[in-house]
Design a protein around this motif. Structure first.
Motif, PDB file in Angstrom:
ATOM      1  N   GLY A  31      14.318  -6.350  -9.164  1.00 37.00           N
ATOM      2  CA  GLY A  31      14.725  -6.366 -10.556  1.00 37.00           C
ATOM      3  C   GLY A  31      14.696  -4.990 -11.176  1.00 37.00           C
ATOM      4  N   GLY A  32      14.016  -4.028 -10.501  1.00 38.65           N
ATOM      5  CA  GLY A  32      14.066  -2.647 -10.935  1.00 38.65           C
ATOM      6  C   GLY A  32      12.928  -2.165 -11.793  1.00 38.65           C
ATOM      7  N   ASN A  33      11.990  -3.038 -12.172  1.00 40.29           N
ATOM      8  CA  ASN A  33      10.868  -2.588 -12.987  1.00 40.29           C
ATOM      9  C   ASN A  33       9.947  -1.673 -12.182  1.00 40.29           C
ATOM     10  N   ASP A  34       9.475  -0.616 -12.806  1.00 36.40           N
ATOM     11  CA  ASP A  34       8.605   0.367 -12.165  1.00 36.40           C
ATOM     12  C   ASP A  34       7.178   0.144 -12.642  1.00 36.40           C
ATOM     13  N   ALA A  35       6.292  -0.251 -11.703  1.00 36.05           N
ATOM     14  CA  ALA A  35       4.911  -0.550 -12.069  1.00 36.05           C
ATOM     15  C   ALA A  35       4.192   0.666 -12.636  1.00 36.05           C
ATOM     16  N   SER A  36       4.629   1.872 -12.232  1.00 36.48           N
ATOM     17  CA  SER A  36       3.947   3.068 -12.719  1.00 36.48           C
ATOM     18  C   SER A  36       4.106   3.235 -14.228  1.00 36.48           C
ATOM     19  N   LYS A  37       5.153   2.653 -14.799  1.00 31.19           N
ATOM     20  CA  LYS A  37       5.372   2.765 -16.239  1.00 31.19           C
ATOM     21  C   LYS A  37       4.383   1.915 -17.033  1.00 31.19           C
ATOM     22  N   GLY A  38       3.804   0.923 -16.385  1.00 29.70           N
ATOM     23  CA  GLY A  38       2.876   0.038 -17.085  1.00 29.70           C
ATOM     24  C   GLY A  38       1.416   0.344 -16.833  1.00 29.70           C
ATOM     25  N   LEU A  39       1.129   1.425 -16.100  1.00 30.68           N
ATOM     26  CA  LEU A  39      -0.259   1.749 -15.772  1.00 30.68           C
ATOM     27  C   LEU A  39      -0.978   2.376 -16.964  1.00 30.68           C
ATOM     28  N   VAL A  40      -2.213   1.961 -17.162  1.00 34.87           N
ATOM     29  CA  VAL A  40      -3.115   2.649 -18.087  1.00 34.87           C
ATOM     30  C   VAL A  40      -4.284   3.158 -17.256  1.00 34.87           C
ATOM     31  N   TYR A  41      -4.889   4.270 -17.677  1.00 30.90           N
ATOM     32  CA  TYR A  41      -5.839   4.963 -16.804  1.00 30.90           C
ATOM     33  C   TYR A  41      -7.247   4.981 -17.395  1.00 30.90           C
ATOM     34  N   THR A  42      -8.201   4.752 -16.484  1.00 28.51           N
ATOM     35  CA  THR A  42      -9.617   4.806 -16.826  1.00 28.51           C
ATOM     36  C   THR A  42     -10.337   5.638 -15.769  1.00 28.51           C
TER      37      THR A  42
ATOM     38  N   ASN B 212      -2.444  -7.762  -9.247  1.00 25.98           N
ATOM     39  CA  ASN B 212      -2.669  -6.643 -10.162  1.00 25.98           C
ATOM     40  C   ASN B 212      -2.223  -5.382  -9.435  1.00 25.98           C
ATOM     41  N   PHE B 213      -1.673  -4.422 -10.150  1.00 24.33           N
ATOM     42  CA  PHE B 213      -1.256  -3.179  -9.511  1.00 24.33           C
ATOM     43  C   PHE B 213      -2.281  -2.106  -9.837  1.00 24.33           C
ATOM     44  N   LEU B 214      -2.815  -1.454  -8.795  1.00 28.13           N
ATOM     45  CA  LEU B 214      -3.863  -0.450  -8.950  1.00 28.13           C
ATOM     46  C   LEU B 214      -3.437   0.861  -8.301  1.00 28.13           C
ATOM     47  N   GLU B 215      -3.593   1.957  -9.015  1.00 23.36           N
ATOM     48  CA  GLU B 215      -3.316   3.282  -8.464  1.00 23.36           C
ATOM     49  C   GLU B 215      -4.589   4.114  -8.509  1.00 23.36           C
ATOM     50  N   PHE B 216      -4.995   4.637  -7.353  1.00 23.92           N
ATOM     51  CA  PHE B 216      -6.198   5.457  -7.235  1.00 23.92           C
ATOM     52  C   PHE B 216      -5.763   6.920  -7.156  1.00 23.92           C
ATOM     53  N   ASP B 217      -5.937   7.630  -8.267  1.00 28.52           N
ATOM     54  CA  ASP B 217      -5.551   9.036  -8.341  1.00 28.52           C
ATOM     55  C   ASP B 217      -6.787   9.857  -7.983  1.00 28.52           C
ATOM     56  N   LEU B 218      -6.833  10.355  -6.747  1.00 27.51           N
ATOM     57  CA  LEU B 218      -8.030  11.018  -6.245  1.00 27.51           C
ATOM     58  C   LEU B 218      -8.198  12.427  -6.806  1.00 27.51           C
ATOM     59  N   SER B 219      -7.112  13.085  -7.187  1.00 21.41           N
ATOM     60  CA  SER B 219      -7.242  14.435  -7.738  1.00 21.41           C
ATOM     61  C   SER B 219      -7.796  14.406  -9.155  1.00 21.41           C
ATOM     62  N   ARG B 220      -7.440  13.408  -9.921  1.00 22.99           N
ATOM     63  CA  ARG B 220      -7.923  13.286 -11.297  1.00 22.99           C
ATOM     64  C   ARG B 220      -9.149  12.368 -11.409  1.00 22.99           C
ATOM     65  N   THR B 221      -9.505  11.707 -10.305  1.00 25.13           N
ATOM     66  CA  THR B 221     -10.594  10.732 -10.280  1.00 25.13           C
ATOM     67  C   THR B 221     -10.366   9.666 -11.349  1.00 25.13           C
TER      68      THR B 221
ATOM     69  N   LEU C 124       0.867  -1.165   0.000  1.00 25.94           N
ATOM     70  CA  LEU C 124       0.000   0.000   0.000  1.00 25.94           C
ATOM     71  C   LEU C 124       0.909   1.220   0.000  1.00 25.94           C
ATOM     72  N   PHE C 125       0.949   1.928  -1.133  1.00 23.62           N
ATOM     73  CA  PHE C 125       1.731   3.148  -1.260  1.00 23.62           C
ATOM     74  C   PHE C 125       0.808   4.354  -1.116  1.00 23.62           C
ATOM     75  N   VAL C 126       1.308   5.391  -0.500  1.00 22.85           N
ATOM     76  CA  VAL C 126       0.567   6.655  -0.393  1.00 22.85           C
ATOM     77  C   VAL C 126       1.468   7.779  -0.889  1.00 22.85           C
ATOM     78  N   GLY C 127       0.976   8.586  -1.831  1.00 20.08           N
ATOM     79  CA  GLY C 127       1.722   9.746  -2.279  1.00 20.08           C
ATOM     80  C   GLY C 127       2.349   9.638  -3.651  1.00 20.08           C
ATOM     81  N   GLY C 128       2.191   8.499  -4.328  1.00 21.95           N
ATOM     82  CA  GLY C 128       2.702   8.369  -5.689  1.00 21.95           C
ATOM     83  C   GLY C 128       3.952   7.523  -5.798  1.00 21.95           C
ATOM     84  N   GLY C 129       4.372   7.287  -7.050  1.00 23.50           N
ATOM     85  CA  GLY C 129       5.485   6.408  -7.360  1.00 23.50           C
ATOM     86  C   GLY C 129       6.823   7.129  -7.306  1.00 23.50           C
TER      87      GLY C 129
END
Length: 432
Positions: free
Chosen positions: A233-244, A402-411, A222-227
């Motif tokens: 191995g160094g892979n960044d999950a934020s690079k693979g996110l698509v947004y809906t 699955n990796f999920l990011e909830f962006d509350l400012s952009r909904t 559980l991350f708070v505040g962004g990536g």
């Protein structure tokens, strides 16, 4: 990688922090520390209840408590008599601005406790939505900072108002060791731990969730505040996110807009497609939930999905067998083959709106099938009846790895679908 223990994690974490503090003549106040990049809270899965627990530090002196995660829940509820006495916890008065802000001015007058404290009821979704009476309290909550790779020794704190609830009602149905419920919903931002942490330290108002399918190799995230959200191995999950877009919800839960359901790339028909949208009464739509272990479908959708899935499975020479409750469609493992993404079964895609294009949230075998014994796998969705509030519920089993990011400012919801084909998982250790 060796199996990890939650208690070992925090004992080691606290030991490192204690040594750091001893080496200094003065304890550095939180406001004098280097600003945090983000925060990290480890998650474990209880194999008996299939619930996910987050470990946080609360009170003075800090005590580690485990709270079951309810993604749509509105605040933190704790059985206050179950953790160590704290010198910083205080009851919130009924006539205080905090009580009026959280409950509303009119409601606060009706919620005065015997000692003129602000009364607050907590719903327990793990016990048939039982109500636990309690009072609004204010306490210090501390979490570890992170650079996206490791959980760092530095802890940062903020005051959080929460429900100090009756343990007999609150803890019924929770995983063993669970001392409360951590709600991550967006209806009452004044009581949301991610929102409070982001606001206190001027971080983006977002949190990310990666719930584990097991504790075999460590913790979920559980991350708070962004990536960044870096994996071994160094892979960044934020690079693979698509947004809906996230849909509006009167209760502050997290819904997405599903445009169509596909099985092996063929659209599922023969159900009332208006169920996919939330109507004016707040009925319908697709909810994301950690309080539900498996997917739940409105009867109309369930019959159509199961019917098409069974046909596609038969075309792959997968044999259907007698169902095992609570599931309605089960299959023999005899002719099944396994891939990185689990058993090779018909693939379910949820078509979602994206930026100028449609997106697919892919549900492969690891997230669609549940193993009930050595010889039988079942489709991990159950019939929710014809009166369910949400037409589709994606439960914990569908969210695991699955990796999920909830962006509350952009909904917006950022998602990856399963990490398993990438040789990544939500079960690992972020060492100090």
């Amino acid at each position: 990688m060796a199996s990890a223990s939650k208690s070992q994690y925090f004992h080691f974490s606290n030991l490192v922090l204690f040594i750091i503090l001893l080496s200094s003549k003065n304890i550095i106040a939180a406001q004098d520390q280097k600003p945090p990049q983000a925060f990290y809270i480890p998650i474990t899965k209880d194999s008996k209840t299939l619930q996910y627990l987050a470990s946080i530090q609360i009170g003075t002196p800090p005590a580690t408590v485990d709270a079951v995660i309810d993604l749509g829940g509105q605040f933190l509820s704790l059985a206050c008599d179950k953790y160590n006495s704290s010198t910083t916890r205080r009851s919130v008065p009924c006539d205080s601005s905090e009580c009026k802000t959280v409950l509303g001015h009119a409601q606060s007058k009706k919620r005065c406790g015997s000692n003129d404290t602000c009364s607050l009821s907590s719903f327990n979704p793990f016990n048939k939505n039982a109500v636990a009476a309690g009072e609004l309290s204010d306490e210090i909550v501390a979490v570890h900072s992170t650079d996206g790779t490791a959980s760092l020794p530095a802890t940062y704190s903020t005051h959080l108002v929460f429900s100090c609830a009756d343990s007999n009602s609150l803890l019924k149905g929770l995983a063993k060791g669970g001392n409360g419920i951590l709600g991550l919903g967006r209806k009452t931002p004044q009581m949301s731990l991610p929102t409070k942490l982001s606001s206190a330290y001027n971080l983006p108002p977002k949190f990310a969730l990666c719930v584990p399918s097991s504790n075999e190799y460590g913790f979920g995230d559980l991350f708070v505040g962004g990536g960044p959200y870096l994996f071994p191995g160094g892979n960044d999950a934020s690079k693979g996110l698509v947004y809906t877009p996230l849909a509006e919800s009167s209760e502050g839960e997290y819904f997405v807009y599903v445009k169509a359901i596909k099985i092996d790339k063929r659209v599922v028909h023969n159900f009332d497609t208006s169920l996919l949208a939330i109507n004016q009464k707040g009925i319908g739509g697709t909810k994301i939930s950690t309080a539900t272990p498996f997917g739940v479908l409105h009867s109309s959708i369930y019959k159509a999905v199961v019917g098409d899935f069974v046909k596609r499975a038969a075309a792959r020479n997968i044999t259907r067998v007698t169902p095992v409750a609570p599931f309605g469609a089960c299959f023999s493992t005899k002719n099944l083959h396994w891939t990185k993404a689990g058993p090779r079964v018909p693939v379910i895609d949820l078509e979602l709106p994206g930026n100028m294009v449609s997106l697919n949230w892919r549900i492969e075998g690891a997230n669609s099938m549940v193993r009930v014994n050595k010889y039988v796998l079942c489709l991990g969705f159950v019939d929710g009846g014809s009166k369910a509030k949400a037409s589709i519920v994606l439960g914990g089993h569908q969210l695991e790895d699955n990796f999920l990011e909830f962006d509350l400012s952009r909904t917006m919801l950022g998602f990856t679908s399963s990490l398993l084909p990438r040789d990544e998982t939500c079960s690992h250790v972020r060492n100090l």
